[in-house]
Design a protein around this motif. Structure first.
Motif, PDB file in Angstrom:
ATOM      1  N   PRO A   1     -12.223   8.427   0.127  1.00  0.00           N
ATOM      2  CA  PRO A   1     -13.240   9.317   0.691  1.00  0.00           C
ATOM      3  C   PRO A   1     -13.151   9.409   2.214  1.00  0.00           C
ATOM      4  N   LEU A   2     -12.642   8.358   2.863  1.00  0.00           N
ATOM      5  CA  LEU A   2     -12.568   8.366   4.322  1.00  0.00           C
ATOM      6  C   LEU A   2     -11.373   9.182   4.807  1.00  0.00           C
ATOM      7  N   PHE A   3     -10.228   8.966   4.216  1.00  0.00           N
ATOM      8  CA  PHE A   3      -9.001   9.628   4.680  1.00  0.00           C
ATOM      9  C   PHE A   3      -8.697  10.905   3.907  1.00  0.00           C
ATOM     10  N   LYS A   4      -9.474  11.177   2.868  1.00  0.00           N
ATOM     11  CA  LYS A   4      -9.324  12.404   2.084  1.00  0.00           C
ATOM     12  C   LYS A   4      -7.921  12.537   1.504  1.00  0.00           C
ATOM     13  N   LYS A   5      -7.372  11.419   1.031  1.00  0.00           N
ATOM     14  CA  LYS A   5      -6.078  11.506   0.352  1.00  0.00           C
ATOM     15  C   LYS A   5      -5.955  10.414  -0.693  1.00  0.00           C
ATOM     16  N   SER A   6      -4.889  10.495  -1.459  1.00  0.00           N
ATOM     17  CA  SER A   6      -4.662   9.547  -2.543  1.00  0.00           C
ATOM     18  C   SER A   6      -3.986   8.297  -2.003  1.00  0.00           C
ATOM     19  N   ILE A   7      -4.662   7.135  -2.140  1.00  0.00           N
ATOM     20  CA  ILE A   7      -4.101   5.867  -1.684  1.00  0.00           C
ATOM     21  C   ILE A   7      -4.064   4.888  -2.849  1.00  0.00           C
ATOM     22  N   GLY A   8      -3.269   3.829  -2.689  1.00  0.00           N
ATOM     23  CA  GLY A   8      -3.235   2.837  -3.747  1.00  0.00           C
ATOM     24  C   GLY A   8      -2.389   1.639  -3.393  1.00  0.00           C
ATOM     25  N   LEU A   9      -2.292   0.732  -4.379  1.00  0.00           N
ATOM     26  CA  LEU A   9      -1.488  -0.475  -4.241  1.00  0.00           C
ATOM     27  C   LEU A   9      -0.522  -0.537  -5.418  1.00  0.00           C
ATOM     28  N   VAL A  10       0.682  -1.058  -5.145  1.00  0.00           N
ATOM     29  CA  VAL A  10       1.701  -1.125  -6.185  1.00  0.00           C
ATOM     30  C   VAL A  10       2.625  -2.307  -5.909  1.00  0.00           C
ATOM     31  N   TYR A  11       3.084  -2.960  -6.986  1.00  0.00           N
ATOM     32  CA  TYR A  11       4.134  -3.979  -6.837  1.00  0.00           C
ATOM     33  C   TYR A  11       5.484  -3.277  -6.822  1.00  0.00           C
ATOM     34  N   LEU A  12       6.271  -3.505  -5.758  1.00  0.00           N
ATOM     35  CA  LEU A  12       7.618  -2.938  -5.667  1.00  0.00           C
ATOM     36  C   LEU A  12       8.623  -4.066  -5.469  1.00  0.00           C
TER      37      LEU A  12
ATOM     38  N   GLY B   1       7.488   3.165   4.928  1.00  0.00           N
ATOM     39  CA  GLY B   1       8.271   4.398   4.947  1.00  0.00           C
ATOM     40  C   GLY B   1       9.136   4.587   3.714  1.00  0.00           C
ATOM     41  N   THR B   2       9.275   3.535   2.883  1.00  0.00           N
ATOM     42  CA  THR B   2      10.064   3.663   1.658  1.00  0.00           C
ATOM     43  C   THR B   2       9.419   4.693   0.726  1.00  0.00           C
ATOM     44  N   GLU B   3      10.236   5.617   0.227  1.00  0.00           N
ATOM     45  CA  GLU B   3       9.696   6.637  -0.675  1.00  0.00           C
ATOM     46  C   GLU B   3       9.988   6.292  -2.126  1.00  0.00           C
TER      47      GLU B   3
ATOM     48  N   VAL C   1       5.433   4.127   1.092  1.00  0.00           N
ATOM     49  CA  VAL C   1       4.825   2.846   1.457  1.00  0.00           C
ATOM     50  C   VAL C   1       4.253   2.955   2.870  1.00  0.00           C
ATOM     51  N   VAL C   2       2.987   2.553   3.025  1.00  0.00           N
ATOM     52  CA  VAL C   2       2.317   2.659   4.333  1.00  0.00           C
ATOM     53  C   VAL C   2       1.742   1.298   4.731  1.00  0.00           C
ATOM     54  N   PRO C   3       1.428   1.130   6.025  1.00  0.00           N
ATOM     55  CA  PRO C   3       0.829  -0.141   6.463  1.00  0.00           C
ATOM     56  C   PRO C   3      -0.567  -0.323   5.858  1.00  0.00           C
ATOM     57  N   THR C   4      -0.954  -1.574   5.645  1.00  0.00           N
ATOM     58  CA  THR C   4      -2.300  -1.884   5.155  1.00  0.00           C
ATOM     59  C   THR C   4      -2.923  -2.918   6.085  1.00  0.00           C
ATOM     60  N   PRO C   5      -4.238  -3.055   6.072  1.00  0.00           N
ATOM     61  CA  PRO C   5      -5.186  -2.267   5.290  1.00  0.00           C
ATOM     62  C   PRO C   5      -5.195  -0.801   5.723  1.00  0.00           C
TER      63      PRO C   5
ATOM     64  N   GLY D   1       0.835  -1.205   0.000  1.00  0.00           N
ATOM     65  CA  GLY D   1       0.000   0.000   0.000  1.00  0.00           C
ATOM     66  C   GLY D   1       0.864   1.247   0.000  1.00  0.00           C
ATOM     67  N   PHE D   2       0.353   2.298  -0.617  1.00  0.00           N
ATOM     68  CA  PHE D   2       1.069   3.579  -0.590  1.00  0.00           C
ATOM     69  C   PHE D   2       0.076   4.711  -0.424  1.00  0.00           C
ATOM     70  N   GLU D   3       0.589   5.855  -0.011  1.00  0.00           N
ATOM     71  CA  GLU D   3      -0.191   7.088  -0.138  1.00  0.00           C
ATOM     72  C   GLU D   3       0.694   8.158  -0.740  1.00  0.00           C
ATOM     73  N   LEU D   4       0.072   9.129  -1.385  1.00  0.00           N
ATOM     74  CA  LEU D   4       0.839  10.230  -1.968  1.00  0.00           C
ATOM     75  C   LEU D   4       1.223  11.200  -0.860  1.00  0.00           C
ATOM     76  N   VAL D   5       2.474  11.666  -0.942  1.00  0.00           N
ATOM     77  CA  VAL D   5       2.942  12.677  -0.006  1.00  0.00           C
ATOM     78  C   VAL D   5       2.566  14.054  -0.555  1.00  0.00           C
ATOM     79  N   ASP D   6       2.775  14.242  -1.851  1.00  0.00           N
ATOM     80  CA  ASP D   6       2.452  15.507  -2.510  1.00  0.00           C
ATOM     81  C   ASP D   6       0.998  15.480  -2.995  1.00  0.00           C
ATOM     82  N   ARG D   7       0.534  16.635  -3.461  1.00  0.00           N
ATOM     83  CA  ARG D   7      -0.837  16.719  -3.962  1.00  0.00           C
ATOM     84  C   ARG D   7      -1.020  15.922  -5.257  1.00  0.00           C
ATOM     85  N   GLY D   8      -2.228  15.467  -5.474  1.00  0.00           N
ATOM     86  CA  GLY D   8      -2.529  14.728  -6.695  1.00  0.00           C
ATOM     87  C   GLY D   8      -3.284  13.453  -6.362  1.00  0.00           C
TER      88      GLY D   8
END
Lengths: 128, 362
Positions: B317-328, B336-338, B352-356, B285-292
């Protein structure tokens, strides 16, 4: 629904002209079609725009679309309130949800746009 | 375009309809954010009749399902449900699915709408010497999902199935709003809730009865738009985005559905080897640090070099930010990996953030 003093594009932007200042936004049809707007990428002040060139990007939860400038000119103001409250575009698309103000380069650009009655007719055509 | 048997219910409710894998489906009613929050705080009702249902019956039903699934179907007794995969011989996904044990010689597989025909053809091709009968009665099934913390008070008045005692991932037959149904305590939102299957040719009143019962509880109908944002916050995978025939359950962080000790199944040897050697990439799981907002297929950069693309990505809609999943790459999957995601002409910072992202607290 659609203000009589605005001009409209086929891409569902509106423009309101006062003197040589044009205020630009997206129409109620556009916001309804997009759904909940959650992000808007606004252009830098001073940017020169041609008619039909990209102003920025508007994103709803499920879709990304570009906003095109109905007229040519220089960006003199962007609606910074949308950065924190993009939902205003849904709530008041023809008012507080305006997107940019331009100093118009060529008033003749307005000739190519629709008036409210023509735009509403255009929308009826899309529904079919 | 195919229609579910609830099409008129959606149109009466003013839903925005879209085509989804050949089906005319509601994408939203009041709006994705409203529907999402209603499901998180009260309850949501989903028409998921487009899902596929495959019957496997006969003397070898258990052995056959064991053959095509990496999870241990032998652990199921009648009335139990299991999340698993339909596997290729390479240990990758044909699909993900639920297996319902309805009888020792009758298993119901519930598969993705987009994959139903492909899955059924694949299952038929695996039959070999197994003594089973296979059937794809998907078009006869209707399915509703009632999800959220208010699901029991909404559904209980309509059914003779005792809902509160039902454990998660169990099912029972009973009447709902007067119609014979199969009810399971399952879902795709991260909430508690139920999925209701019906073979009734006119199940429309079932939708109306649940909506009516849900009124005092804040129930809202929910379209495919919020179904996607809800499942992603709960890190439930979507076939075609997060898993497909190039990814294994180990890479998708679903090792728990792979039971090596149960014996033979399709793809087992590949998965055994991958498990011993270690995976080279993993879905995180990841979230965006910057806007978008990061969306599927946007390019992913590590140290400026493109290494892949976003699997799933949306505005939460719950956290009001951009979240997603990615293969790394596996050495870049620590919390914490950027890294960077290409959004149009910009490279935007992600972490990279903890999931769910969302875990229910009740």
């Amino acid at each position: 629904m659609y203000p009589n003093n605005f001009h409209y594009t086929k891409d569902h932007e509106w423009v309101e002209v006062k003197g040589d200042i044009a205020t630009v936004g997206i129409t109620d049809y556009a916001q309804n079609h997009l759904g909940d707007v959650v992000y808007i990428e606004l252009p830098a002040i001073g940017k020169a725009l041609d008619a039909h060139s990209t102003i920025g990007t508007i994103e709803s939860v499920r879709a990304v679309s570009e906003i095109f400038s109905p007229v040519s000119g220089e960006v003199i103001e962007a609606n910074g309130a949308l950065n924190n409250s993009p939902e205003v575009v849904n709530q008041d698309p023809h008012g507080k949800g305006w997107i940019i103000r331009l100093k118009m380069k060529n008033k003749g650009d307005l000739q190519a746009l629709m008036n409210a009655a023509d735009y509403e007719k255009y929308l009826e055509g899309l529904e079919e | 375009m195919k229609q579910t048997r609830f099409n008129a219910n959606h149109r009466k409710r003013g839903a925005k309809m879209i085509e989804f894998v050949g089906w005319d489906m509601p994408v939203e009613y009041k709006g994705i954010i409203d529907e999402h929050i209603a499901c998180r705080t009260a309850a949501g009702l989903f028409d998921v009749s487009h899902m596929g249902e495959i019957h496997i019956t006969g003397k070898d039903a258990l052995a056959f399902v064991q053959h095509i699934s990496p999870n241990d179907v032998a652990r199921l007794s009648p009335g139990m449900v299991q999340y698993t995969a339909l596997m290729t011989a390479k240990g990758t996904y044909v699909d993900d699915m639920l297996v319902y044990c309805l009888h020792p010689e009758f298993y119901l597989l519930v598969v993705n709408a987009a994959n139903t025909d492909k899955d059924y053809a694949y299952i038929v091709a695996q039959k070999g010497a197994f003594q089973v009968s296979l059937d794809n009665p998907s078009d006869r099934y209707s399915q509703l999902a009632l999800q959220g913390r208010k699901a029991i008070p909404i559904l209980q008045p309509l059914t003779d199935v005792a809902l509160a005692p039902m454990k998660s991932f169990t099912c029972a037959f009973g009447k709902v709003a007067g119609k014979e149904c199969l009810v399971s305590r399952t879902g795709y939102t991260g909430e508690d809730g139920f999925e209701v299957y019906s073979l009734d040719p006119e199940p429309g009143p079932l939708w109306d009865a649940i909506i009516e019962s849900g009124k005092p509880h804040g129930l809202q109908p929910v379209g495919l738009g919020a179904r996607d944002t809800l499942r992603l916050e709960a890190k439930l995978p979507l076939y075609g985005n997060d898993i497909d025939d190039t990814t294994t359950p180990l890479e998708a962080d679903f090792k728990w559905i792979v039971k090596f000790k149960k014996g033979e199944f399709l793809g087992r040897d590949v998965l055994v080897r991958q498990n011993e050697e270690g995976i080279s990439r993993k879905l995180v799981g990841f979230e965006l640090v910057d806007r978008g907002i990061a969306r599927p297929h946007y390019p992913v950069y590590l140290g400026g070099v493109q290494t892949g693309q976003v699997a799933s990505g949306t505005f939460s809609p719950l956290f009001k930010k951009s979240i997603g999943l990615v293969y790394l790459p596996i050495n870049k999957t620590a919390i914490g990996t950027e890294f960077e995601i290409g959004i149009r002409d910009r490279k935007v910072k992600a972490v990279v953030v903890p999931t769910p992202f969302y875990k229910r607290d009740y």
